[in-house]
Write an enzyme that holds these catalytic residues in place. Structure first.
Site, PDB file in Angstrom:
ATOM      1  N   THR A  96       0.686  -1.262   0.077  1.00 10.23           N
ATOM      2  CA  THR A  96      -0.201  -0.032   0.166  1.00 10.23           C
ATOM      3  C   THR A  96       0.871   1.545   0.104  1.00 10.23           C
ATOM      4  O   THR A  96       1.578   1.606   0.949  1.00 10.23           O
ATOM      5  CB  THR A  96      -0.820  -0.053   1.070  1.00 10.23           C
ATOM      6  N   LYS A 171      -7.474   1.538  -2.018  1.00  9.95           N
ATOM      7  CA  LYS A 171      -6.939   0.774  -0.984  1.00  9.95           C
ATOM      8  C   LYS A 171      -7.006   1.902   0.081  1.00  9.95           C
ATOM      9  O   LYS A 171      -7.462   1.587   1.172  1.00  9.95           O
ATOM     10  CB  LYS A 171      -5.839   0.243  -1.155  1.00  9.95           C
ATOM     11  N   LYS A 239       0.582   5.208   8.808  1.00  9.86           N
ATOM     12  CA  LYS A 239       1.142   5.422   7.193  1.00  9.86           C
ATOM     13  C   LYS A 239       0.037   5.459   6.312  1.00  9.86           C
ATOM     14  O   LYS A 239       0.083   6.234   5.487  1.00  9.86           O
ATOM     15  CB  LYS A 239       2.202   4.215   6.706  1.00  9.86           C
TER      16      LYS A 239
END
Length: 288
Positions: A96, A171, A239
């Site tokens: 990701t 995502k 993150k």
């Protein structure tokens, strides 16, 4: 001759995904910490000493790495994937990372006659082990058709969401929602405990009403068993929240809740919980 596959990045998710993939395809593996490859080597996978060496014998190169920096470190430079990968191969990135980084790396890949597909996953460590992941793929139609059978070995729901970069966008939106949900669930449970409500009754009501969610169930289970071993770490959740906020800002979208959540979760990370599971956010209010 069977198509050969390389898998780079054998963390909690990557190792489980690679083990499933190896059930049907000959596998070459590489990881920064070599001992993470031991379970795969025991099953007959082949070790490569660098990303370049892993890529040079592969028709498909799969990546499952922590962040933009980790992906660049593995694909760029004299020992990176780009130096070894063969024209006609496909790089599939399950990490990701930002859509911008994805599109830039895809341009470099294209200049070398290689396709880049972004294919981030959702479903957690359990989904990775049980091959029930949902995989959202940003790719051209021909590339998606080629990689879909391999993805189906690791996931249960394979969705072609658009062009390269769109998988990462999907995502980040999904992870923004799940992150906010986890934080809301933690806050609600802690408020209930502060009011003197037994955990058992909170569970019985909240998991069968409008508050129910995957994240609530996870928080309750982790709290009940005092188990915060990382399935999805605080560091990774932070993150992803940061990337989601940056993506929102790039298109002028306010994302007010995500911005606030990023700050709160950042405080939790700095309090020493970086390597704990994200459900440890429930500990923000102390122990019950």
């Amino acid at each position: 001759m069977a198509e050969r596959v390389a898998f780079i990045g054998l963390g909690i998710m990557g190792q489980a995904m690679a083990l499933n993939l190896h059930k049907q395809y000959p596998l070459i593996v590489h990881n920064r910490s070599a001992n993470r490859a031991d379970p795969l080597l025991a099953e007959g996978a082949v070790w490569a000493g660098s990303p370049r060496l892993a890529a040079q014998e592969a028709d498909y190169v799969f990546l499952m790495l922590k962040d933009d920096q980790a992906v660049r470190a593995m694909v760029e430079g004299p020992e990176g994937v780009f130096e070894g990968v063969r024209p006609g191969a496909i790089i599939v990135d399950h990490s990701t990372i930002s859509p911008e980084t994805t599109r830039n790396l895809a341009k470099t890949a294209k200049s070398r006659g290689v396709a880049w597909c972004d294919a981030p996953v959702t479903g957690g460590d359990i989904g990775a082990r049980e091959a029930t992941l949902t995989i959202m793929v940003g790719a051209g139609a021909p590339e998606f058709a080629r990689i879909k059978p391999l993805l189906a070995v690791m996931g249960q729901r394979i969705v072609h969401v658009g062009a390269v970069g769109q998988g990462q966008s999907r995502k980040l939106v999904a992870n923004m929602v799940s992150g906010l949900t986890l934080m809301a669930a933690s806050e609600g449970v802690r408020m209930g405990l502060a009011l003197g409500l037994p955990l058992e009754t909170l569970d019985a009501v909240m998991t069968h009403g409008s508050a129910q969610s995957f994240e609530l169930a996870k928080v309750l289970d982790r709290l009940r068993h005092a188990n915060y071993a990382p399935g999805f770490s605080v560091d990774n959740r932070y993150k992803d929240l940061r990337l989601a906020v940056e993506l929102a800002e790039s298109v002028g979208f306010a994302a007010n809740m995500a911005k606030f959540a990023e700050g709160l979760f950042g405080e939790h990370l700095k309090a020493g919980f970086a390597d704990w599971d994200e459900a440890s956010y429930i500990k923000r209010w102390g122990e019950s």
